[in-house]
Scaffold this motif. Structure first.
Motif, mmCIF file in Angstrom:
data_model
loop_
_atom_site.group_PDB
_atom_site.id
_atom_site.type_symbol
_atom_site.label_atom_id
_atom_site.label_comp_id
_atom_site.label_asym_id
_atom_site.label_seq_id
_atom_site.Cartn_x
_atom_site.Cartn_y
_atom_site.Cartn_z
ATOM 1 N N ASN A 59 10.089 3.312 3.507
ATOM 2 C CA ASN A 59 8.861 2.724 4.456
ATOM 3 C C ASN A 59 8.125 1.308 3.757
ATOM 4 O O ASN A 59 8.590 0.627 4.085
ATOM 5 C CB ASN A 59 8.183 3.740 5.139
ATOM 6 N N GLY A 60 8.157 1.957 2.680
ATOM 7 C CA GLY A 60 7.692 1.052 1.750
ATOM 8 C C GLY A 60 7.955 -0.386 1.487
ATOM 9 O O GLY A 60 7.926 -1.465 1.557
ATOM 10 N N LEU A 61 9.420 -0.200 0.538
ATOM 11 C CA LEU A 61 10.335 -1.540 0.169
ATOM 12 C C LEU A 61 10.405 -2.399 1.423
ATOM 13 O O LEU A 61 10.753 -3.507 1.663
ATOM 14 C CB LEU A 61 11.596 -0.345 -0.393
ATOM 15 N N VAL A 121 10.054 -2.410 4.288
ATOM 16 C CA VAL A 121 8.375 -3.343 4.924
ATOM 17 C C VAL A 121 8.001 -4.184 4.134
ATOM 18 O O VAL A 121 7.644 -5.620 4.288
ATOM 19 C CB VAL A 121 7.614 -2.002 5.211
ATOM 20 N N LEU A 122 7.468 -4.419 2.489
ATOM 21 C CA LEU A 122 7.919 -5.289 2.291
ATOM 22 C C LEU A 122 8.405 -6.400 1.592
ATOM 23 O O LEU A 122 8.202 -6.973 1.584
ATOM 24 C CB LEU A 122 7.040 -4.884 0.258
ATOM 25 N N ALA A 123 9.556 -6.142 1.614
ATOM 26 C CA ALA A 123 10.563 -7.417 1.955
ATOM 27 C C ALA A 123 10.566 -8.034 3.305
ATOM 28 O O ALA A 123 10.495 -9.039 2.829
ATOM 29 C CB ALA A 123 11.623 -6.854 1.656
ATOM 30 N N GLY A 124 10.060 -7.142 4.589
ATOM 31 C CA GLY A 124 10.407 -7.546 5.757
ATOM 32 C C GLY A 124 9.047 -8.672 5.441
ATOM 33 O O GLY A 124 9.502 -10.222 6.156
ATOM 34 N N GLY A 125 8.332 -7.820 5.212
ATOM 35 C CA GLY A 125 6.792 -9.232 4.970
ATOM 36 C C GLY A 125 6.980 -10.023 3.829
ATOM 37 O O GLY A 125 6.696 -11.135 4.134
ATOM 38 N N LEU A 126 7.666 -10.200 3.334
ATOM 39 C CA LEU A 126 8.002 -11.403 1.973
ATOM 40 C C LEU A 126 9.229 -12.383 2.749
ATOM 41 O O LEU A 126 9.004 -13.527 2.633
ATOM 42 C CB LEU A 126 8.845 -11.093 0.600
ATOM 43 N N GLU A 130 1.344 -0.904 -0.330
ATOM 44 C CA GLU A 130 0.153 -0.082 -0.125
ATOM 45 C C GLU A 130 0.556 1.429 0.148
ATOM 46 O O GLU A 130 0.838 2.637 -0.846
ATOM 47 C CB GLU A 130 -0.459 -0.163 1.478
ATOM 48 N N ALA A 131 2.233 0.816 0.320
ATOM 49 C CA ALA A 131 3.141 2.536 1.038
ATOM 50 C C ALA A 131 3.448 2.265 -0.574
ATOM 51 O O ALA A 131 3.883 3.755 -0.893
ATOM 52 C CB ALA A 131 3.986 1.588 1.700
#
Length: 185
Positions: free
Chosen positions: A74-76, A78-83, A64-65
């Protein structure tokens, strides 16, 4: 090291009921054991669903970010950590097992004798005798028996692959020995 003719302690009646297995533990065996371990205690069961849940939440927030084009890093991350968390939830046991590949190769052939007094595990580099109380819980998978000490967060694991049995009916005899002395998970 030859494993022929090795003596083991126990009463004559214990020797009659003994089941002997010879095998090499593989990373696939160990991965199965880690998957079983993840179901052994309430904390590990919570971790089993919490890690992917947090991973999915981070993927959604990071996506979303990025989609909103928000400035900042913030976006990348957080996305990488989630993956990463989602990947660990799926491939974690296999990755942990691969970390032990070198030790498994050095151990070589393993001879395990299970009898009324406990379990004797002998490799080219070590020999361990465990009484039944050392790992009082076990689980059976399609290919293995996995013995655990759940009181210590399931940190102590013994993997016994079924392919190591020496004769017909030995898997059933081994299961009967384990059922008589351990709690099935």
């Amino acid at each position: 090291m030859s494993m022929q003719g090795m003596e083991r302690p126990g009463a004559p009646g214990d020797r009659e009921a003994a089941v002997e297995l010879v095998y090499e533990v593989t990373t696939a065996d160990l991965a199965q054991a880690f998957r079983v371990r993840n179901t052994a205690t309430p904390a590990l069961r919570r971790q089993r669903w919490l890690v992917p849940l947090v991973g999915i939440a981070l993927v959604v927030l990071g996506g979303e970010a990025l989609a909103a084009g928000q400035p900042g890093p913030n976006g990348l991350p957080v996305l990488a950590g989630g993956l990463l968390l989602c990947g660990l939830a799926v491939w974690g046991p296999r990755l942990r097992a691969r970390a032990f590949a070198g030790l498994l190769a050095k151990a070589g052939a393993t001879r395990t004798v299970v009898d009324g007094t406990g379990i004797q595990v002998t490799t080219a580099r070590s020999s361990t005798r465990m009484e039944w109380g050392a790992q009082p819980v076990y689980a059976e998978t399609a290919d293995t028996f996995v013995l655990l000490d759940v009181a210590k967060g399931a940190a102590a694991i013994t993997v016994i692959p079924k392919r190591g049995v020496r004769g017909p009916g030995d898997v059933n005899r081994l299961r009967a020995l384990l059922d008589a002395r351990l709690r099935r998970l």
